[in-house]
Design a protein around this motif. Structure first.
Motif, PDB file in Angstrom:
ATOM      1  N   CYS A  23      14.676  -1.566   2.679  1.00 25.68           N
ATOM      2  CA  CYS A  23      14.588  -2.297   1.413  1.00 25.68           C
ATOM      3  C   CYS A  23      14.499  -1.295   0.257  1.00 25.68           C
ATOM      4  CB  CYS A  23      13.392  -3.242   1.413  1.00 25.68           C
ATOM      5  SG  CYS A  23      11.776  -2.435   1.446  1.00 25.68           S
ATOM      6  N   VAL A  24      14.899  -1.753  -0.932  1.00 22.26           N
ATOM      7  CA  VAL A  24      14.902  -0.877  -2.105  1.00 22.26           C
ATOM      8  C   VAL A  24      14.133  -1.520  -3.257  1.00 22.26           C
ATOM      9  CG1 VAL A  24      16.338   0.224  -3.862  1.00 22.26           C
ATOM     10  CG2 VAL A  24      17.128   0.139  -1.499  1.00 22.26           C
ATOM     11  N   GLY A  25      13.009  -0.897  -3.612  1.00 16.69           N
ATOM     12  CA  GLY A  25      12.306  -1.253  -4.847  1.00 16.69           C
ATOM     13  C   GLY A  25      12.616  -0.132  -5.818  1.00 16.69           C
ATOM     14  N   GLY A  26      11.714   0.846  -5.882  1.00 16.12           N
ATOM     15  CA  GLY A  26      12.032   2.085  -6.603  1.00 16.12           C
ATOM     16  C   GLY A  26      12.950   2.956  -5.760  1.00 16.12           C
ATOM     17  N   GLY A  27      12.868   2.783  -4.449  1.00 16.90           N
ATOM     18  CA  GLY A  27      13.796   3.464  -3.556  1.00 16.90           C
ATOM     19  C   GLY A  27      13.194   4.532  -2.654  1.00 16.90           C
ATOM     20  N   ALA A  37       5.480  -6.585   5.690  1.00 11.40           N
ATOM     21  CA  ALA A  37       5.334  -6.770   4.244  1.00 11.40           C
ATOM     22  C   ALA A  37       6.524  -7.587   3.744  1.00 11.40           C
ATOM     23  CB  ALA A  37       5.307  -5.417   3.542  1.00 11.40           C
ATOM     24  N   SER A  59       8.845  -0.838   6.150  1.00 10.39           N
ATOM     25  CA  SER A  59       8.108   0.002   5.195  1.00 10.39           C
ATOM     26  C   SER A  59       6.615  -0.278   5.154  1.00 10.39           C
ATOM     27  CB  SER A  59       8.710  -0.162   3.798  1.00 10.39           C
ATOM     28  OG  SER A  59       8.810  -1.527   3.457  1.00 10.39           O
ATOM     29  N   GLY A  60       6.195  -1.515   5.504  1.00  8.50           N
ATOM     30  CA  GLY A  60       4.757  -1.780   5.435  1.00  8.50           C
ATOM     31  C   GLY A  60       4.365  -3.049   6.162  1.00  8.50           C
ATOM     32  N   LYS A 105       3.804   4.655   1.765  1.00  9.53           N
ATOM     33  CA  LYS A 105       3.316   5.272   0.533  1.00  9.53           C
ATOM     34  C   LYS A 105       2.402   6.477   0.779  1.00  9.53           C
ATOM     35  CE  LYS A 105       5.055   2.391  -2.642  1.00  9.53           C
ATOM     36  NZ  LYS A 105       5.269   1.111  -2.032  1.00  9.53           N
ATOM     37  N   ASN A 149      11.176   4.432   0.211  1.00 11.79           N
ATOM     38  CA  ASN A 149      11.271   4.340   1.672  1.00 11.79           C
ATOM     39  C   ASN A 149      12.728   4.472   2.105  1.00 11.79           C
ATOM     40  OD1 ASN A 149      12.072   1.510   3.149  1.00 11.79           O
ATOM     41  ND2 ASN A 149      11.284   1.069   1.110  1.00 11.79           N
ATOM     42  N   ALA A 194       1.502   1.397   4.920  1.00  9.44           N
ATOM     43  CA  ALA A 194       2.865   1.522   4.390  1.00  9.44           C
ATOM     44  C   ALA A 194       3.249   2.996   4.320  1.00  9.44           C
ATOM     45  CB  ALA A 194       2.970   0.880   3.005  1.00  9.44           C
ATOM     46  N   GLY A 219       6.291  -5.336  -4.632  1.00 14.72           N
ATOM     47  CA  GLY A 219       6.801  -3.971  -4.506  1.00 14.72           C
ATOM     48  C   GLY A 219       8.286  -3.837  -4.838  1.00 14.72           C
ATOM     49  N   GLU A 272       8.240  -6.985   1.221  1.00 13.24           N
ATOM     50  CA  GLU A 272       9.269  -6.013   0.856  1.00 13.24           C
ATOM     51  C   GLU A 272      10.153  -5.748   2.079  1.00 13.24           C
ATOM     52  OE1 GLU A 272       6.038  -5.600   0.314  1.00 13.24           O
ATOM     53  OE2 GLU A 272       5.808  -5.456  -1.863  1.00 13.24           O
ATOM     54  N   SER A 273       9.522  -5.333   3.165  1.00 15.30           N
ATOM     55  CA  SER A 273      10.250  -5.017   4.397  1.00 15.30           C
ATOM     56  C   SER A 273      10.983  -6.243   4.939  1.00 15.30           C
ATOM     57  CB  SER A 273       9.287  -4.497   5.463  1.00 15.30           C
ATOM     58  OG  SER A 273       8.230  -3.742   4.904  1.00 15.30           O
TER      59      SER A 273
HETATM   60  C1  LIG Z   1       6.048   0.010  -2.487  1.00 14.66           C
HETATM   61  C2  LIG Z   1       6.674  -0.621  -1.336  1.00 14.66           C
HETATM   62  C3  LIG Z   1       8.068  -0.794  -1.266  1.00 14.66           C
HETATM   63  C4  LIG Z   1       9.005  -0.491  -2.390  1.00 14.66           C
HETATM   64  O1  LIG Z   1       8.979   0.811  -2.847  1.00 14.66           O
HETATM   65  P1  LIG Z   1      10.112   1.861  -2.474  1.00 14.66           P
HETATM   66  O2  LIG Z   1       9.818   2.997  -3.368  1.00 14.66           O
HETATM   67  O3  LIG Z   1      11.429   1.216  -2.755  1.00 14.66           O
HETATM   68  O4  LIG Z   1       9.955   2.179  -1.051  1.00 14.66           O
HETATM   69  C5  LIG Z   1       8.597  -1.314  -0.108  1.00 14.66           C
HETATM   70  N1  LIG Z   1       7.812  -1.679   0.925  1.00 14.66           N
HETATM   71  C6  LIG Z   1       6.473  -1.537   0.880  1.00 14.66           C
HETATM   72  C7  LIG Z   1       5.666  -1.965   2.043  1.00 14.66           C
HETATM   73  C8  LIG Z   1       5.863  -1.005  -0.242  1.00 14.66           C
HETATM   74  O5  LIG Z   1       4.534  -0.877  -0.274  1.00 14.66           O
END
Ligand SMILES: *Cc1c(COP(=O)(O)O)cnc(C)c1O
Length: 390
Positions: free
Chosen positions: A234-238, A349, A377-378, A91, A240, A89, A304, A351-352
């Protein structure tokens, strides 16, 4: 347009800042000064760049998704392959940068929080690489959902500390990590995983992740000096999304779209779409709250994205109209996951998969001859246990 955020106090417009106990202010000052120094230091920059290349596998490919483009029949679709970065990812870009900074500041112990476990794995990897002790706070619910990453962290020599408070997910893990940092601040470095938290974290993590957008820009330049028409993340904490969008933030003709977790049954991770501004984890930003202003429980099928807050800069981008945000439900994300697996041979992932699913709906609004870049993102190995039953 000249974009110069955060300001000297760590604000992006009205968002950001430092809402922390007094004891942490000197540590944040030390961090900010250290960061500003290394950012200009050619020795650091060279070492970081080398690590990104030789250890993390950068630049990641900008892959033309021919089958998907053919199948959907509109804009050309490119996939930024952060899933191919070391540890699977984006990260790692941030973890390596901050771990180098921790060493430069003379810290001997790294702590981190993790949701899906991807940041924990990246932090444990960077700590192992630099010979630093590492402890990772992780909610018990996430430990259950993301068991494989727990094993990875432990094999990398990190200690995973289960968090049993609150919803036993990412928000609670951040609380515990901050608590640890307050009492061990002299020798401990807090390696935060997203563009959240008090200043300077949102700026620092954004800068380390900006390599994503810079590589995209360079690659489009190489292919005829163009700019992409759409960027989707995608947006979690933001982090990526911030890393992808930031290098393009002054280009208004590049449309930037963040995709939040729409979740299911009224519960979501959509802080920007469904939240209101407030203070969480040291910053003023959009948050999911109940009517009394208590932090509401977030939900997403992807660990995530299961976070009730978002980076303050993304909140600023929303209000300034620089980025638009949409939502994708758990069920749509699963559809996006399956689509990418079977159309492109890439297991994303979850998330992605939210970004993939959004593009499947959005593509009708694009035209032939335009270019979309999707930030993958992953990779999805960590999620196979969840999708197995879907
Ligand atoms: C952690 C994670 C996210 C979400 O975190 P962001 O800070 O929004 O990027 C998204 N995709 C993957 C694969 C993650 O590991």
């Amino acid at each position: 347009m000249k974009y110069n955020f955060p300001d000297s106090k760590g604000y992006f417009g009205r968002f950001g800042g430092r809402f922390v106990p007094e004891t942490l202010i000197p540590a944040l000052d030390e961090l900010e000064n250290g960061y500003r120094k290394i950012r200009r230091d050619p020795v650091f920059r060279k070492e970081y760049r080398r690590l990104l290349q030789d250890f993390a596998g950068r630049p990641t490919p900008l892959y033309f998704a021919a089958r998907m483009t053919g199948d959907l029949g509109r804009a050309r679709i490119y996939i930024k392959r952060e899933d191919l970065a070391h540890t699977g990812a984006h990260k790692i870009n941030n973890a390596l940068g901050q771990a180098l900074l921790a060493r430069r500041l003379g810290k001997t112990r790294i702590i981190a929080e993790t949701g899906a476990g991807q940041h924990g794995v990246a932090a444990a990897t960077a700590a192992a690489f630099l010979g630093l002790a590492c402890e990772v706070y992780m909610g018990e619910e996430d430990i259950r959902r993301q068991h494989l990453n727990v094993v990875r962290m432990e094999k990398l020599g990190a200690r995973v500390v289960p968090v049993s408070s609150g919803s036993r997910t990412l928000k609670d893990a951040v609380n515990e990590a901050i608590r640890d940092w307050v009492s061990n601040v002299d020798h401990t470095y807090y390696l935060l995983g997203s563009v959240v938290g008090p200043h300077p974290y949102p700026m620092m993590v954004r800068d380390f992740q900006a390599v994503i957008g810079e590589e995209i820009k360079k690659e489009f330049g190489r292919r005829g000096n163009r700019l992409p028409d759409y960027l989707i993340a995608c947006v979690g904490g933001g982090s990526n999304a911030a890393g992808m969008f930031y290098p393009f933030i002054s280009y208004s003709r590049v449309r930037k779209i963040g995709v939040e977790a729409g979740g299911t049954g009224g519960k979501s991770g959509a802080s920007l779409g469904r939240g209101r501004p407030g203070v969480l984890h040291g910053a003023y930003t959009y948050l999911l709250q109940d009517k009394d202003g208590q932090i509401a429980e977030a939900h997403s099928i992807s660990a995530g994205l299961d976070y009730p807050g978002v980076g303050p800069e993304l909140s600023y981008w929303k209000e300034a109209g620089l980025v638009e945000y949409h939502q994708v439900s758990d069920r749509e994300a699963i559809r996006g996951f399956k689509y990418l697996c079977q159309t492109e041979g890439i297991i994303p992932a979850l998330e992605s998969s939210h970004a993939v699913a959004f593009l499947l709906k959005f593509i009708r609004k694009t035209r032939k001859g335009e270019n979309v870049v999707l930030n993958l993102s992953g990779r999805g190995d960590k999620d196979l246990g969840i999708v197995e039953k879907k």
